[in-house]
Design an enzyme around this catalytic site. Structure first.
Site, PDB file in Angstrom:
ATOM      1  N   SER A   2       0.811  -1.225   0.000  1.00 38.71           N
ATOM      2  CA  SER A   2       0.000   0.000   0.000  1.00 38.71           C
ATOM      3  C   SER A   2       0.841   1.271   0.000  1.00 38.71           C
ATOM      4  O   SER A   2       2.017   1.267   0.394  1.00 38.71           O
ATOM      5  CB  SER A   2      -0.912   0.008   1.225  1.00 38.71           C
ATOM      6  OG  SER A   2      -1.692  -1.146   1.246  1.00 38.71           O
TER       7      SER A   2
HETATM    8  C1  LIG Z   1      -3.620  -3.782  -0.440  1.00 41.70           C
HETATM    9  S1  LIG Z   1      -3.081  -5.417  -0.202  1.00 41.70           S
HETATM   10  C2  LIG Z   1      -2.462  -5.385   1.452  1.00 41.70           C
HETATM   11  C3  LIG Z   1      -1.283  -4.488   1.656  1.00 41.70           C
HETATM   12  C4  LIG Z   1      -0.467  -4.791   2.863  1.00 41.70           C
HETATM   13  N1  LIG Z   1      -1.209  -4.712   4.111  1.00 41.70           N
HETATM   14  C5  LIG Z   1       0.809  -3.999   2.961  1.00 41.70           C
HETATM   15  O1  LIG Z   1       1.532  -4.263   3.914  1.00 41.70           O
HETATM   16  O2  LIG Z   1       1.097  -3.146   2.114  1.00 41.70           O
HETATM   17  C6  LIG Z   1      -4.576  -6.286   0.000  1.00 41.70           C
HETATM   18  C7  LIG Z   1      -4.425  -7.768   0.223  1.00 41.70           C
HETATM   19  O3  LIG Z   1      -5.663  -8.275   0.677  1.00 41.70           O
HETATM   20  C8  LIG Z   1      -5.728  -9.635   0.274  1.00 41.70           C
HETATM   21  N2  LIG Z   1      -7.103 -10.123   0.402  1.00 41.70           N
HETATM   22  C9  LIG Z   1      -8.153  -9.962  -0.431  1.00 41.70           C
HETATM   23  N3  LIG Z   1      -9.233 -10.567   0.057  1.00 41.70           N
HETATM   24  C10 LIG Z   1      -8.860 -11.140   1.240  1.00 41.70           C
HETATM   25  C11 LIG Z   1      -9.546 -11.907   2.224  1.00 41.70           C
HETATM   26  N4  LIG Z   1     -10.819 -12.241   2.102  1.00 41.70           N
HETATM   27  N5  LIG Z   1      -8.835 -12.318   3.292  1.00 41.70           N
HETATM   28  C12 LIG Z   1      -7.521 -12.017   3.448  1.00 41.70           C
HETATM   29  N6  LIG Z   1      -6.836 -11.299   2.531  1.00 41.70           N
HETATM   30  C13 LIG Z   1      -7.493 -10.851   1.465  1.00 41.70           C
HETATM   31  C14 LIG Z   1      -5.187  -9.616  -1.140  1.00 41.70           C
HETATM   32  O4  LIG Z   1      -4.705 -10.907  -1.509  1.00 41.70           O
HETATM   33  C15 LIG Z   1      -4.072  -8.565  -1.029  1.00 41.70           C
HETATM   34  O5  LIG Z   1      -2.813  -9.166  -0.859  1.00 41.70           O
END
Ligand SMILES: C[S@@+](CC[C@H](N)C(=O)[O-])C[C@H]1O[C@@H](n2cnc3c(N)ncnc32)[C@H](O)[C@@H]1O
Length: 395
Positions: free
Chosen positions: A70
């Protein structure tokens, strides 16, 4: 002080985040100075790793982004909202490793961090990067975050880093009685990171800030409905819970147009998000018009019936960098829709534009929700209330 190229870039990024107001707490600044972001975005040049920008890591088959590391300013704003204390047990939903490492710094040696991602590629990458950066005591779990991480519960803080449409029951259950959850919630076409405190068995907002994230997958996935009204590119967007709302047919924009200017003048830089949520709170048939000529990239606030549509627009004001808001309407009911939208623009301008903004509560379905504008999702009901106007029309 770390005088390596990465250390200097990290210090410069932290300085930028403090200067622009994303970081206010010195503990958050210290965490940003400590965590090597470049380790979490392998293969990316150092300058890119330390730019205040999102790093896209993965797209789905249709080309839509599904995983990223992010943007630092959003990460910082959410950490400020979370107010993680030394000793806190923290759960992150949506991994990447970088934010988990920052949270590990904030929770300190007596605290703990668990991070959950649905995608095994992401958890593998996050686990390896966390180990390389020296944070191998962060627990990385591959699972659907809709169900939290029950074996580490309860948590003092839950930070969701993926767009949610709902508050999953597991998140409320796994939060300590006085815990806080920070979650980007998408309501009526806008995503706000909302910091909610748990109060009894419901949640009450403490702060909210606009943001953008990739969409949740798995059991909590939910999507907006785009209804085309002028070929494939122009349409109106409704949330899934608005199934009963009538929508106009393809071709409505070709019907004669009515235009009324409201006298509400705004600086071009002033965000329209609270105004749009006010209109959503007060007008049945609220939707977002997207792709039409001269509408903002995020879409224009609109109201629709089965044969008519009216939407907010702007024209240059008398002073440079100012615009006057107005409403365009199409279809047989345009006069009525335009009048209702213009009335609400003026009410918002007179009573809410300079106010504290909306407040949010979330109650699990079946519990009694307070007065206000309600958005009922599968598991939770959100209530949006405005100072001095608790009873804005329910839906
Ligand atoms: C924006 S990224 C996270 C960025 C991260 N927190 C960082 O350190 O920069 C969003 C993540 O959410 C995950 N995601 C989507 N749906 C999800 C779910 N139901 N449960 C867990 N993770 C999920 C995606 O695979 C993706 O890797």
């Amino acid at each position: 002080m770390d005088r390596s190229p990465a250390g200097s870039l990290r210090a410069a990024l932290t300085h930028h985040l403090i200067a622009e107001g994303s970081i206010r707490d010195e503990r958050v600044a210290m965490a940003f100075r400590a965590v090597p972001r470049h380790v979490f975005v392998p293969g990316v040049p150092l300058e890119v790793a330390y730019a205040d920008d999102v790093v896209l890591m993965k797209r789905n088959e249709a080309g839509a982004p599904i995983s990223s590391v992010s943007q630092p300013s959003i990460v910082a704003l959410m950490l400020e909202q979370a107010e993680i204390r030394s000793g806190d047990r923290v759960l992150e939903i949506g991994s990447g490793g970088y934010n988990a490492a920052l949270m590990r710094e904030l929770a300190g040696p007596k605290g703990s961090v668990t991070t959950v991602d649905i995608d095994p590629e992401v958890t593998d990458r996050a686990r390896a990067a966390l180990a390389e950066a020296g944070y191998d005591d962060v627990r990385v779990v591959q699972a659907d975050g809709e169900f939290g991480a029950p074996d580490g519960a309860p948590y003092d803080r839950i930070v969701v880093t993926v767009t949610a449409w709902d508050i999953a029951p597991a998140w409320i259950e796994q939060l300590e009685p006085d815990g806080r959850i920070v979650v980007p919630v998408r309501l009526r076409g806008q995503t706000r990171s909302i910091a909610f405190d748990k109060v009894g068995d419901h949640l009450e907002s403490r702060s909210a800030t606009l943001c953008g994230f990739v969409c949740m997958q798995g059991a909590g996935a939910n999507y907006e409905r785009l209804i085309p009204i002028a070929g494939d590119d122009v349409g109106v967007i409704f949330d899934e819970d608005q199934e009963a709302e009538a929508h106009p047919y393809d071709g409505v924009l070709e019907q004669s147009r009515l235009r009324v200017w409201s006298g509400v003048v705004m600086n071009r830089e002033e965000p329209l998000s609270d105004l749009a949520l006010w209109l959503a709170s007060t007008l049945p048939g609220y939707c977002v018009l997207t792709g039409a000529e001269a509408t903002p990239s995020g879409g224009a606030a609109a109201v629709a019936t089965c044969d008519s549509l009216a939407y907010v627009t702007a024209r240059p004001g008398r002073r440079k960098s100012f615009v006057e808001l107005g409403v365009h309407g199409h279809g047989p009911d345009a006069g009525h829709l335009v009048e209702r939208l213009v009335d609400q623009l003026r009410i918002w301008d007179a009573h809410h534009r300079y106010g504290p903004g909306p407040e949010f509560q979330a109650h699990l379905v079946g519990e009694e929700a307070p007065a206000g504008f309600r958005i009922a999702r599968r598991h939770s009901c959100f209530t949006v209330s405005w100072a001095g106007h608790p009873g804005a029309a329910g839906s």
